[in-house]
Design an enzyme around this catalytic site. Structure first.
Site, short mmCIF file in Angstrom:
data_model
loop_
_atom_site.label_atom_id
_atom_site.label_comp_id
_atom_site.label_asym_id
_atom_site.label_seq_id
_atom_site.Cartn_x
_atom_site.Cartn_y
_atom_site.Cartn_z
N ASN A 106 38.80 10.46 11.26
CA ASN A 106 38.85 10.61 12.82
C ASN A 106 39.70 11.86 13.06
O ASN A 106 39.56 12.98 12.56
CB ASN A 106 39.59 9.25 13.33
N ARG A 107 40.01 11.84 14.48
CA ARG A 107 40.56 13.03 14.92
C ARG A 107 41.96 13.42 15.05
O ARG A 107 42.71 12.52 15.12
CB ARG A 107 40.12 13.10 16.57
N HIS A 132 37.35 14.29 11.13
CA HIS A 132 36.99 13.72 9.60
C HIS A 132 37.35 14.94 8.81
O HIS A 132 36.33 15.01 7.98
CB HIS A 132 35.50 13.37 9.78
N HIS A 207 32.49 5.82 5.78
CA HIS A 207 31.99 5.58 7.11
C HIS A 207 30.69 5.25 7.02
O HIS A 207 29.78 5.72 7.78
CB HIS A 207 32.02 7.45 7.65
N TYR A 209 27.30 3.31 8.08
CA TYR A 209 26.65 2.36 9.00
C TYR A 209 26.01 1.35 8.60
O TYR A 209 25.11 1.50 7.65
CB TYR A 209 25.68 3.22 9.82
N ASP A 279 33.95 3.15 20.26
CA ASP A 279 34.42 4.16 19.64
C ASP A 279 35.74 4.19 19.39
O ASP A 279 36.44 5.07 19.66
CB ASP A 279 33.67 5.43 19.91
N GLN A 313 38.43 1.69 12.95
CA GLN A 313 37.71 2.14 13.95
C GLN A 313 36.15 1.55 13.98
O GLN A 313 35.62 1.63 13.11
CB GLN A 313 37.37 3.70 13.67
N GLU A 341 35.59 1.46 10.15
CA GLU A 341 36.19 2.30 9.49
C GLU A 341 37.54 1.80 9.30
O GLU A 341 38.23 1.97 9.94
CB GLU A 341 36.00 3.84 9.85
C1 BGC Z 1 33.91 8.69 15.31
C2 BGC Z 1 33.03 8.92 16.35
C3 BGC Z 1 32.11 9.99 15.67
C4 BGC Z 1 31.54 9.80 14.39
C5 BGC Z 1 30.80 10.58 13.68
C6 BGC Z 1 33.50 8.20 14.25
O1 BGC Z 1 34.30 7.80 13.25
O2 BGC Z 1 34.79 7.66 15.99
O3 BGC Z 1 33.66 9.57 17.59
O4 BGC Z 1 31.06 10.54 16.54
O5 BGC Z 1 32.32 9.12 13.54
O6 BGC Z 1 29.82 10.19 13.07
#
Ligand code: BGC
Length: 377
Positions: A106-107, A132, A207, A209, A279, A313, A341
């Site tokens: 994350n950020r 990431h 990560h 999906y 998100d 997340q 996540e």
């Molecule tokens: C984030 C999203 C981001 C995505 C990228 C997630 O973990 O929270 O904001 O766009 O990852 O695939």
């Protein structure tokens, strides 16, 4: 003693089912094949087939989950995670499908943090922030691997990576390991460990999906979600936490009992507008074994998530736009997959009130997350 399988062209390894009293039908199989090469390093696809006949496929590019197939309530088996058929797919703008993300999941606000008064600057890849790990984070490196058949416990793939000092701007030489197990009960267990030789910040996750109706079969808005989290961390307009930890009660973020993901996503709630949907990091109660459950009423498939991490997340694919095609040419639509996540909170290095993500020499980070797949009516 452990048996290790290394670098032969194609290896098929079967564990005899004799003595396995699980009501199961097949032998456990492990195989690997070439998936391409990158920077002179071999990239492989490893297939683990459990005694139910269900498979988990992994590649050492990004220590990535490529494929998970599990039955629906009528016994129809389908892949329920996003991935590509070959390495090329992952090299062309992959939004972290199934990969391990690090050093910092994350950020991090404006790509800056300080340790003991020294400021570090990272590359910005999600203007104005670092996302990431940075542009060449651990999702995009080739990991070493071992396929391990233990005498006890579950067959596993061990991925290891040595991250050099100042890689992507982070201090410390790190040694990191992600072990994937795939059990006869359709559980994917990921065990992480990491060490460093200089104080650094660290936050790792997977990560993947998921779409329990089958990857590439429309959106996940009908999925019912439970997250055992009484609070979440609201964000600003660049998806950096404000630093507050607020109760979910009375908001569309209350998933303490099951709700359809689509039920409240369109509500004019400021956090849903800022996130373009869900998100956000949920602050896990961490007091029950199962931290989150996703259920598809359509197929009867469910996924349970257990973790020792303080947050998760929940991202529901708001940035997918239907231009990406994965396995079997299937289209991964807007909100076509959801991620859970498990991790520390975003931007923790700049948020003194959040649990610390600092890792020091002499400390070993250890963490386990489990994803269990099943069916119910
Ligand atoms: C984030 C999203 C981001 C995505 C990228 C997630 O973990 O929270 O904001 O766009 O990852 O695939």
């Amino acid at each position: 003693m452990k048996k290790l399988v290394r670098n032969s062209a194609v290896v098929i390894l079967a564990i005899l089912a004799s003595g396995c009293g699980n009501g199961t039908k097949e032998e456990y199989k492990m195989s690997k094949e070439s998936f391409g090469s990158l920077d002179g390093k071999e990239v492989v696809l490893v297939t683990l087939t459990n005694r139910q006949g269900n498979t988990l496929k992994l590649t050492n590019y990004g220590a990535t989950v490529v494929w998970i197939d599990v039955p629906d309530r009528d016994g129809n088996v389908d892949n329920i995670t996003f991935g590509f058929e070959d390495l090329e797919g992952y090299l062309n703008g992959d939004p972290y499908f199934g990969s391990i993300v690090g050093r910092y999941a994350n950020r991090i606000a404006e790509g800056k943090f300080s340790i003991d008064g020294k400021e570090y600057t990272l590359a910005i890849n999600n203007d104005p922030n670092t996302l990431h790990g940075g542009p060449e984070g651990w999702h995009s490196v080739v990991w070493d691997y071992e396929i391990v058949e233990p005498e006890e416990g579950n067959p596993a793939v061990h991925f290891r990576y040595k991250s050099p000092d100042m890689e992507e701007g982070y201090p410390g030489n790190m040694e990191v390991e992600a072990i994937y197990e795939w059990t006869d009960d359709n559980e994917m267990i990921i065990t992480y460990s990491a060490t460093t030789d200089a104080s650094t910040v660290f936050n790792i996750t997977n990560h993947a999906y998921f779409n329990l109706n089958g990857a590439g079969s429309g959106d996940i808005l009908d999925h019912e979600l439970t997250i055992r989290a009484a609070a979440f961390t609201p964000v600003n307009e660049t998806l950096i936490p404000t630093g507050e930890i607020i109760p979910v009660a009375g908001t569309p973020f209350d998933f303490t009992s099951a709700h359809r993901i689509g039920e409240r996503i369109g509500e004019g709630y400021d956090q849903l507008e800022l996130g373009l949907g869900y998100d956000h990091n949920f602050v896990l109660d961490n007091n029950e074994k199962i931290d989150a459950v996703v259920y598809s009423p359509k197929t009867g498939r469910y996924m349970e998530v257990e973790t020792d991490q303080p947050g998760v997340q929940f991202y529901c694919g708001n940035f997918l736009d239907g231009t990406m095609r994965g396995h079997e040419g299937k289209v991964y639509n807007y909100r076509g997959g959801l991620c859970l996540e498990t991790q520390h909170f975003p931007d923790s290095p700049n948020q003194p009130e959040f649990p610390s993500t600092r890792l020091d020499p002499g400390d070993t980070f250890r963490s386990v997350t489990l994803y269990r797949f099943g069916v119910r009516e």
